[in-house]
Design a protein around this motif. Sequence first.
Motif, mmCIF file in Angstrom:
data_model
loop_
_atom_site.group_PDB
_atom_site.id
_atom_site.type_symbol
_atom_site.label_atom_id
_atom_site.label_comp_id
_atom_site.label_asym_id
_atom_site.label_seq_id
_atom_site.Cartn_x
_atom_site.Cartn_y
_atom_site.Cartn_z
ATOM 1 N N TRP A 32 0.837 -1.205 0.000
ATOM 2 C CA TRP A 32 0.000 0.000 0.000
ATOM 3 C C TRP A 32 0.873 1.257 0.000
ATOM 4 O O TRP A 32 0.586 2.215 -0.721
ATOM 5 C CB TRP A 32 -0.903 -0.022 1.226
ATOM 6 C CG TRP A 32 -1.827 1.163 1.299
ATOM 7 C CD1 TRP A 32 -2.956 1.372 0.560
ATOM 8 C CD2 TRP A 32 -1.676 2.312 2.141
ATOM 9 N NE1 TRP A 32 -3.533 2.577 0.899
ATOM 10 C CE2 TRP A 32 -2.762 3.179 1.861
ATOM 11 C CE3 TRP A 32 -0.736 2.676 3.093
ATOM 12 C CZ2 TRP A 32 -2.931 4.385 2.526
ATOM 13 C CZ3 TRP A 32 -0.903 3.893 3.746
ATOM 14 C CH2 TRP A 32 -1.996 4.731 3.460
ATOM 15 N N GLY A 35 2.646 1.496 -3.370
ATOM 16 C CA GLY A 35 1.720 1.565 -4.501
ATOM 17 C C GLY A 35 1.926 0.439 -5.497
ATOM 18 O O GLY A 35 1.691 0.615 -6.694
ATOM 19 N N SER A 36 2.358 -0.730 -4.992
ATOM 20 C CA SER A 36 2.706 -1.836 -5.881
ATOM 21 C C SER A 36 1.643 -2.928 -5.906
ATOM 22 O O SER A 36 1.299 -3.509 -4.868
ATOM 23 C CB SER A 36 4.043 -2.450 -5.451
ATOM 24 O OG SER A 36 4.289 -3.647 -6.149
ATOM 25 N N ARG A 108 1.386 1.762 -13.473
ATOM 26 C CA ARG A 108 1.303 2.159 -12.065
ATOM 27 C C ARG A 108 2.644 2.735 -11.631
ATOM 28 O O ARG A 108 3.694 2.138 -11.872
ATOM 29 C CB ARG A 108 0.996 0.945 -11.174
ATOM 30 C CG ARG A 108 -0.361 0.331 -11.373
ATOM 31 C CD ARG A 108 -0.490 -0.928 -10.541
ATOM 32 N NE ARG A 108 -0.523 -0.643 -9.118
ATOM 33 C CZ ARG A 108 -1.637 -0.458 -8.417
ATOM 34 N NH1 ARG A 108 -2.810 -0.545 -9.013
ATOM 35 N NH2 ARG A 108 -1.593 -0.217 -7.124
ATOM 36 N N VAL A 110 5.381 3.313 -8.947
ATOM 37 C CA VAL A 110 5.792 2.544 -7.777
ATOM 38 C C VAL A 110 7.075 3.135 -7.217
ATOM 39 O O VAL A 110 7.900 3.670 -7.963
ATOM 40 C CB VAL A 110 6.013 1.064 -8.163
ATOM 41 C CG1 VAL A 110 6.557 0.259 -6.996
ATOM 42 C CG2 VAL A 110 4.708 0.442 -8.653
#
Length: 225
Positions: A32, A35-36, A108, A110
């Motif tokens: 969390w 952000g992975s 995303r 990360v």
Amino acid sequence: MSPQNVINEKSVLVFSALLALGFAIAGLAVGWIAGSLVIMFDGIYSLISLVLTLLSLGASWYIHSRYARPITRALLTPLVVAIKGAVIMLLVSYSLYEAVSSLVEGGRAVNPSLAVLFGIVNVVGCGYGWWMIARKNQAGQSQLVEAESRQWQMDTLLSLAVTLGFLGAWLVAHSPWSDYAVYADPMMMVLMSFYFIKVPFVMVRNALKELAPVTVKWYRTRSMA
């Protein structure tokens, strides 16, 4: 199974459950923060491993209790292994879906430095768990412990792949192609999903092969009763 092997089986399953709980909490928290998607998957996998290990503990207690009938004992072990494999397959399939969706939406972002550090710790910890559980079951006395060993083998290889992938992402982020670094996390998840689907598939296939004749015998026993 001898009384000593029964005690060994239960102690290994408790060890596996406690280790899975620790990695589940760490994976979900770090995933969390970083952000992975991949680290979150690793944490969720550990959480599901914990639930499946508790299932194995319950099965182990019942199989070796005075309440279990021989035919029930023969059915329960491969059934638990099949359930474990099926749940892991569902988790990998869902993670593949999430990864593809993330790729379509533009990737995303990360924090690769945190991810690499967590990955190294994860590889060491999961590798230790895999080695310890496999060593306790060298003679292959317990199918339940063997299934635990396969779970930790998968988690160790997953953690190693994640660490190498994030190391590559860190290098890309510090290169002229830094714009493509956002695709590293979901792309790793896609590649790992296709590779790791084999482990639970083999677990389910072998368990079903063992279940088939036992189920037929159980059905005939019920019909004659």
